[in-house]
Design a protein around this motif. Structure first.
Motif, mmCIF file in Angstrom:
data_model
loop_
_atom_site.group_PDB
_atom_site.id
_atom_site.type_symbol
_atom_site.label_atom_id
_atom_site.label_comp_id
_atom_site.label_asym_id
_atom_site.label_seq_id
_atom_site.Cartn_x
_atom_site.Cartn_y
_atom_site.Cartn_z
ATOM 1 N N GLN A 96 0.817 -1.215 0.000
ATOM 2 C CA GLN A 96 0.000 0.000 0.000
ATOM 3 C C GLN A 96 0.855 1.271 0.000
ATOM 4 O OE1 GLN A 96 -3.484 -0.080 -0.261
ATOM 5 N NE2 GLN A 96 -2.961 -2.223 -0.636
ATOM 6 N N ALA A 97 2.004 1.218 0.652
ATOM 7 C CA ALA A 97 2.865 2.401 0.788
ATOM 8 C C ALA A 97 4.314 1.996 0.558
ATOM 9 C CB ALA A 97 2.681 3.016 2.172
ATOM 10 N N PRO A 98 4.710 1.744 -0.693
ATOM 11 C CA PRO A 98 6.041 1.197 -0.979
ATOM 12 C C PRO A 98 7.202 2.097 -0.560
ATOM 13 C CG PRO A 98 4.845 1.676 -3.021
ATOM 14 C CD PRO A 98 3.896 1.900 -1.906
ATOM 15 N N GLY A 99 7.012 3.392 -0.458
ATOM 16 C CA GLY A 99 8.113 4.278 -0.073
ATOM 17 C C GLY A 99 8.247 4.488 1.423
ATOM 18 N N THR A 100 7.395 3.850 2.195
ATOM 19 C CA THR A 100 7.378 4.051 3.642
ATOM 20 C C THR A 100 8.322 3.077 4.340
ATOM 21 O OG1 THR A 100 5.101 4.817 3.527
ATOM 22 C CG2 THR A 100 5.865 4.070 5.676
ATOM 23 N N GLU A 101 9.010 3.570 5.355
ATOM 24 C CA GLU A 101 9.877 2.731 6.180
ATOM 25 C C GLU A 101 9.070 2.297 7.399
ATOM 26 O OE1 GLU A 101 14.393 2.936 8.046
ATOM 27 O OE2 GLU A 101 13.475 4.735 7.199
ATOM 28 N N PHE A 102 8.905 0.982 7.565
ATOM 29 C CA PHE A 102 8.084 0.451 8.656
ATOM 30 C C PHE A 102 8.947 -0.158 9.758
ATOM 31 C CE2 PHE A 102 5.021 0.358 5.125
ATOM 32 C CZ PHE A 102 3.960 1.043 5.721
ATOM 33 N N PHE A 103 8.479 0.015 10.978
ATOM 34 C CA PHE A 103 9.092 -0.554 12.178
ATOM 35 C C PHE A 103 7.988 -1.286 12.915
ATOM 36 C CE2 PHE A 103 11.236 3.231 10.894
ATOM 37 C CZ PHE A 103 12.580 2.969 11.069
ATOM 38 N N PHE A 104 8.300 -2.448 13.482
ATOM 39 C CA PHE A 104 7.279 -3.211 14.197
ATOM 40 C C PHE A 104 7.632 -3.256 15.676
ATOM 41 C CE2 PHE A 104 4.532 -6.553 15.552
ATOM 42 C CZ PHE A 104 3.411 -6.409 14.738
ATOM 43 N N LEU A 105 6.710 -2.771 16.521
ATOM 44 C CA LEU A 105 6.948 -2.694 17.962
ATOM 45 C C LEU A 105 6.541 -3.987 18.647
ATOM 46 C CD1 LEU A 105 5.375 0.834 18.663
ATOM 47 C CD2 LEU A 105 7.636 0.284 17.775
ATOM 48 N N VAL A 106 7.414 -4.486 19.517
ATOM 49 C CA VAL A 106 7.100 -5.654 20.337
ATOM 50 C C VAL A 106 7.504 -5.378 21.777
ATOM 51 C CG1 VAL A 106 7.284 -7.357 18.487
ATOM 52 C CG2 VAL A 106 9.293 -6.822 19.841
ATOM 53 N N GLY A 107 6.707 -5.912 22.692
ATOM 54 C CA GLY A 107 7.020 -5.811 24.111
ATOM 55 C C GLY A 107 7.758 -7.042 24.579
ATOM 56 N N GLY A 108 8.234 -6.982 25.806
ATOM 57 C CA GLY A 108 9.005 -8.085 26.380
ATOM 58 C C GLY A 108 8.259 -9.394 26.387
ATOM 59 N N ASP A 109 6.932 -9.333 26.489
ATOM 60 C CA ASP A 109 6.158 -10.572 26.534
ATOM 61 C C ASP A 109 6.186 -11.325 25.207
ATOM 62 O OD1 ASP A 109 4.664 -8.476 25.401
ATOM 63 O OD2 ASP A 109 2.761 -9.383 25.966
ATOM 64 N N MET A 110 6.466 -10.612 24.109
ATOM 65 C CA MET A 110 6.506 -11.269 22.803
ATOM 66 C C MET A 110 7.929 -11.588 22.338
ATOM 67 S SD MET A 110 3.412 -11.760 22.002
ATOM 68 C CE MET A 110 3.737 -12.460 20.404
ATOM 69 N N ALA A 111 8.916 -10.923 22.902
ATOM 70 C CA ALA A 111 10.293 -11.051 22.406
ATOM 71 C C ALA A 111 10.807 -12.488 22.460
ATOM 72 C CB ALA A 111 11.228 -10.131 23.177
#
Length: 191
Positions: A96-111
């Motif tokens: 949908q947004a090919p020029g966008t830089e994405f970051f995915f947030l995770v908390g300690g419970d998922m790491a």
């Protein structure tokens, strides 16, 4: 210049102040333009009965973030239905947004569960993972996670659900707008 967007998936059942702190700290630390909250339809790693509907959880997240112009919601996983796999969601946003830089947030419970995520090696090539620690987390954190420091709160959605079910207060643990919606809709066993 391309946008920098944080993607924050979760059950948000219900959303609470620790979620908002985590998103705000990541946004500021990484100079993100926005953080998008993405309630899951069906969490693949958390099987639980009595989860409120995706639409209700989306409504609660919208209430939680309504006063922050840097936060948005996405209903993509709820609309897709079935198990919510991060790889599918990240691919969708990249299309949908090919020029966008994405970051995915995770908390300690998922790491410490990330090695079980569907197509994690492919996913790592598509998005940078940001780790925000949670209280009580002492498990294994993959070395490839970028860590963001944030103030911590000993709060969880399961604790909030228990308190609501037992008739205890959750004031100052969930945003006021979220509590109003929980009470108005009589969610989580509210009378």
């Amino acid at each position: 210049m391309s946008e920098r967007i944080g993607l924050f998936g979760g059950t948000f059942d219900p959303p609470h102040l620790a979620h908002l702190i985590m998103a705000e700290e990541a946004k500021n630390a990484l100079n993100l333009d926005e953080v998008w909250f993405i309630p899951v339809h069906t969490p693949p790693h958390k099987q639980r009965e009595n989860m409120i509907s995706g639409e209700e959880r989306l409504m609660l997240v919208e209430a939680a973030i309504e006063d922050n112009a840097g936060f948005r919601t996405s209903s993509v996983e709820i609309e897709r239905g079935g198990p919510s796999y991060t790889i599918d969601t990240v691919r969708y946003f990249k299309e949908q947004a090919p020029g966008t830089e994405f970051f995915f947030l995770v908390g300690g419970d998922m790491a410490d569960q990330m090695d079980k995520w569907k197509d994690i090696e492919k996913l790592r090539r598509l998005v940078e993972f940001i780790f925000v620690n949670r209280p009580g987390y002492n498990g294994h954190k993959p070395s490839w996670l970028t860590q963001v420091e944030a103030p911590t709160m000993h709060v969880s959605s399961s604790m909030i659900r228990r308190r609501l079910r037992d008739g205890e207060t959750v004031r100052y643990i969930v945003p006021g707008n979220v509590l109003k919606e929980i009470e108005r809709k009589k969610l989580y066993g509210q009378k």
